[in-house]
Design a protein around this motif. Sequence first.
Motif, short mmCIF file in Angstrom:
data_model
loop_
_atom_site.label_atom_id
_atom_site.label_comp_id
_atom_site.label_asym_id
_atom_site.label_seq_id
_atom_site.Cartn_x
_atom_site.Cartn_y
_atom_site.Cartn_z
N LEU A 76 0.80 -1.22 0.00
CA LEU A 76 0.00 0.00 0.00
C LEU A 76 0.84 1.27 0.00
O LEU A 76 0.60 2.18 -0.80
CB LEU A 76 -0.96 0.00 1.20
CG LEU A 76 -1.92 1.19 1.27
CD1 LEU A 76 -2.77 1.28 0.01
CD2 LEU A 76 -2.81 1.08 2.50
N GLU A 77 1.83 1.37 0.90
CA GLU A 77 2.57 2.63 1.02
C GLU A 77 3.46 2.89 -0.19
O GLU A 77 3.87 4.03 -0.42
CB GLU A 77 3.41 2.62 2.31
CG GLU A 77 2.57 2.56 3.59
CD GLU A 77 1.51 3.65 3.65
OE1 GLU A 77 1.80 4.79 3.24
OE2 GLU A 77 0.38 3.36 4.09
N ASN A 78 3.81 1.85 -0.96
CA ASN A 78 4.64 2.05 -2.15
C ASN A 78 3.81 2.43 -3.37
O ASN A 78 4.36 2.93 -4.36
CB ASN A 78 5.42 0.76 -2.47
CG ASN A 78 6.53 0.50 -1.49
OD1 ASN A 78 7.20 1.42 -1.05
ND2 ASN A 78 6.71 -0.76 -1.12
N VAL A 79 2.52 2.17 -3.31
CA VAL A 79 1.68 2.39 -4.49
C VAL A 79 1.64 3.86 -4.88
O VAL A 79 1.44 4.74 -4.05
CB VAL A 79 0.25 1.88 -4.24
CG1 VAL A 79 -0.68 2.28 -5.37
CG2 VAL A 79 0.25 0.37 -4.08
N ALA A 83 6.89 2.49 -10.24
CA ALA A 83 6.26 2.18 -11.53
C ALA A 83 5.50 0.87 -11.51
O ALA A 83 4.70 0.60 -12.40
CB ALA A 83 7.35 2.12 -12.61
N ARG A 84 5.72 0.02 -10.47
CA ARG A 84 5.22 -1.35 -10.54
C ARG A 84 4.31 -1.78 -9.40
O ARG A 84 3.57 -2.74 -9.55
CB ARG A 84 6.41 -2.33 -10.59
CG ARG A 84 7.49 -1.98 -11.59
CD ARG A 84 7.01 -2.06 -13.01
NE ARG A 84 8.01 -1.53 -13.94
CZ ARG A 84 7.78 -1.25 -15.20
NH1 ARG A 84 6.58 -1.44 -15.71
NH2 ARG A 84 8.74 -0.76 -15.97
N HIS A 85 4.39 -1.17 -8.24
CA HIS A 85 3.61 -1.65 -7.09
C HIS A 85 2.13 -1.32 -7.24
O HIS A 85 1.78 -0.22 -7.67
CB HIS A 85 4.14 -1.05 -5.79
CG HIS A 85 5.43 -1.65 -5.33
ND1 HIS A 85 6.65 -1.08 -5.64
CD2 HIS A 85 5.69 -2.76 -4.61
CE1 HIS A 85 7.62 -1.82 -5.12
NE2 HIS A 85 7.07 -2.85 -4.49
N HIS A 86 1.29 -2.28 -6.85
CA HIS A 86 -0.16 -2.07 -6.90
C HIS A 86 -0.83 -2.70 -5.69
O HIS A 86 -0.28 -3.60 -5.05
CB HIS A 86 -0.75 -2.71 -8.17
CG HIS A 86 -0.22 -2.13 -9.44
ND1 HIS A 86 -0.48 -0.83 -9.82
CD2 HIS A 86 0.57 -2.66 -10.40
CE1 HIS A 86 0.14 -0.58 -10.97
NE2 HIS A 86 0.78 -1.68 -11.35
#
Length: 884
Positions: A76-79, A83-86
């Motif tokens: 969640l926090e990287n979203v 370019a890739r986290h979901h």
Amino acid sequence: MKGDDIRRRFLDYFKSKGHTILLSSSLVPSHDPTLLFTNAGMVQFKDVFTGQAERPYSRAATCQKCMRAGGKHNDLENVGRTARHHTFFEMLGNFSFGDYFKEEAIQMGWEFLTKEVGLPKEKLWVTVFHEDEEAARIWQKQTGILSSRIVKMGEKDNFWSMGDTGPCGPCSEIVIDQGPELSCGNPGCKVGCDCDRYLEIWNLVFMQYERHGDGKITPLPKPSIDTGMGLERVAAVLQGGKSNYETDLFMPIIKAIEKNTGQRYGHDHKTNVSFQVISDHIRAITFLLADGVLPSNEGRGYVLRRIIRRAARHGKLIHIERPFLCELITTVSGVMKAAYPEIEEHIAYISTITGQEEERFQYALDRGLGMLYEMTGSAKKRGETMISGKEIFRLYDTYGFPLDLTQEILSEQGLGFDQNGFENAMENQKEQARKHWQGSGEKEVKEIYRQLASELPATKFLGYDESEGSSIVMAIISGQERIDEAREGQEVEVILDQTPFYAEKGGQIGDKGVIKGGNMTGDVINTLSHADITLHKVRINRGTIRSGDQVYVKVNKERLEAISLNHTATHLLHSALRDVLGDHVRQAGSLVAEDRLRFDFTHFSPLAQKEIRRVEEIVNDQIRADTPVSKKEMALKEAIAMGAMALFGEKYQDRVRVIQISNFSTELCGGTHCQSTGQIGMFIILSESGIAAGVRRIEAITGKAAFSYVQGLRKKIAAIADMLKTSEAELEGRIEGIIGQVRDLEKNIKGLKTRMAQSDIGPILDQAKEIGGIRLLTHRLSAPDMDMDGLRNMADMLSERLGSGVIVLAADINGKANLLVKISKDLTKRVSAVDLIRRIAVHVGGSGGGRPDMAQAGGNRPDGIDKALRSAFETVSGMIEANK
């Protein structure tokens, strides 16, 4: 190649290789207390991998809906920042259950990527677990890839497990070199670097082991294959996008956001992050709601609420001040409907729930602002420049108040907060959440159930046609153990080869009855199931029951008939609700018992009395029609084609049972039902209420219970008429006359109260104090017969005498806190009555609203009234400071 094309081509390829193509399972894992969400394609096959279940196929392929926003896999926090986290994504996967292993998995993976979708071989690399020499040899043999392009990695990167427990094994990743332009620029950049040059696109897991709760790893009964390839990643590669967001899976959503804000995507990093957060989160919101998850303050619902609020906050960062996420649902449906037609079917429902939650977030912001201004006012009075990290965390966690907004407001006022204290509170909260997480909300399945389900044949169900019969005792369970016999006084679980007893499921409670054999008699006190075995909870009254015994079992037929009437009534109720309220109505849960029924359904507001009466009337019309209730077994596709309704997130077998009541109701259902609607007799709604955002509940009765209820009402009416010394026919007019007399008396009393209060306001006016050039008067009224009208009258009188100023009044009325704020017209630009009432109402556990010059609130904590009045001084001071 479009996203829809890639998804279809993947499934078609593996179908040609003998794989059974299966639909995605729900984002809510079924019967798995270890997982918050379905986070990988193999979740629906977990029991197959561990040997606890069997399927009629040995190889399968899916495109699985996945969520990684909680638990071990939490992105969640990287979203939005990468370019890739979901949060939500689709995982393409092929699986082998003891069929093929490493050699074929590697060969098919390579063939699909290089031949089916045309990725250049010279750009592909592979990684293997550093101890897996076999996989490295197969890669060279099957594909001809150079050994220099096979990279050996450690356990962190190349040993995969679904969670703390469950299937696991070494893995091999296929990586594509996207070129130096996407490199981090580090001279040491190579496969395994976190930048986007060397991008992992497919993970082949060689499922050889199972990890247990004590950390031990044991071999699986059959080595298997689990692969996963993110659709979004492979789409970005094939479409030439530098990120997943630059694909046809996201760009239509991003274009829709551009229309809402007027800003453009791709021109500013900070703005890009907000666009990416929103476009990712709206997909997660859509699919979670479609799978039956609703916003709440715990578990999955809490994660959904956080996702909605994070997306709404990023909307505000790009200057969207109104609810807008609800408008994006249609765009998501347009992108995804080819693969997930259920999204289009539920657009109205999903949009409404999302809009309601956006409005709740705005309210939470208002409450949070009140608390924050109170904190800043107090700190400044004490001459402090730092706010407690624990208090800031409470704003963030309890009220959903965004941390970046807190930092912005504190910075504007020259203040900061204790970040270490905040982080400690955050870690404590996470630890508590881990301790209290109960997974899917279901009880942990007994290991003995799993064992017996794999050893014993399925229990044959006879209950659609029979209510009694002979059976063989296949197994007896006491606690966690299988035993050979049970004696008088024991309570055990008995598994039979066949049974007329319906096991609790689908909202219908389990059957009760008797069991006999030889000199043994017992009561069946409940019936449950695990997998395809039925568990009879038996209390032995006399004698002994042994494995292998032949027994006679009989269901309590009168009880079963009452349950069956109520179950058929829920189907009639479901269709009647859709007729009256609209097609967005869907079943969200139920309880079918012998004495009542409970039906939960999706709808956005309380039902009006005329709607309740109309629903009741339609159901009773169907009952009087005495329509036959048809029960048929057919293929799932055939049932759906004829219009049978299925439940949110429910997984069905290829063969299903369809309950049809003429052309009025057609549903998939495995429960028991009456023969015709006339047997129900009568249907009465007892209550209608809300149980969650967008979910309503109706409780009702039928048959004998309904008749007894009507008799009880008639008895009460006769008693009331007798008390008022009138007839039942004239009762209504008599009550109206009494009510009129009471109103006249109340009016007279109110006039007397006003005249008395006018003579007592002098001492109250003397309590006014000046803050920042504004007169503020707070007062608690203690008259025992005070009401909200009295508060308003008093505020008007005080305002007339005070002139320019702010008045805050409070009273404890019948154990409830009541607050009222009145502000003179000349001050409403500096102090808002609505903002002030919402901020002080926090202390009485309530909320409020109104106009800029007058607002009121109520709460259930009258012990907080004094604190609420004291906080008014700090809150007004903070508002004056903020509006200088």
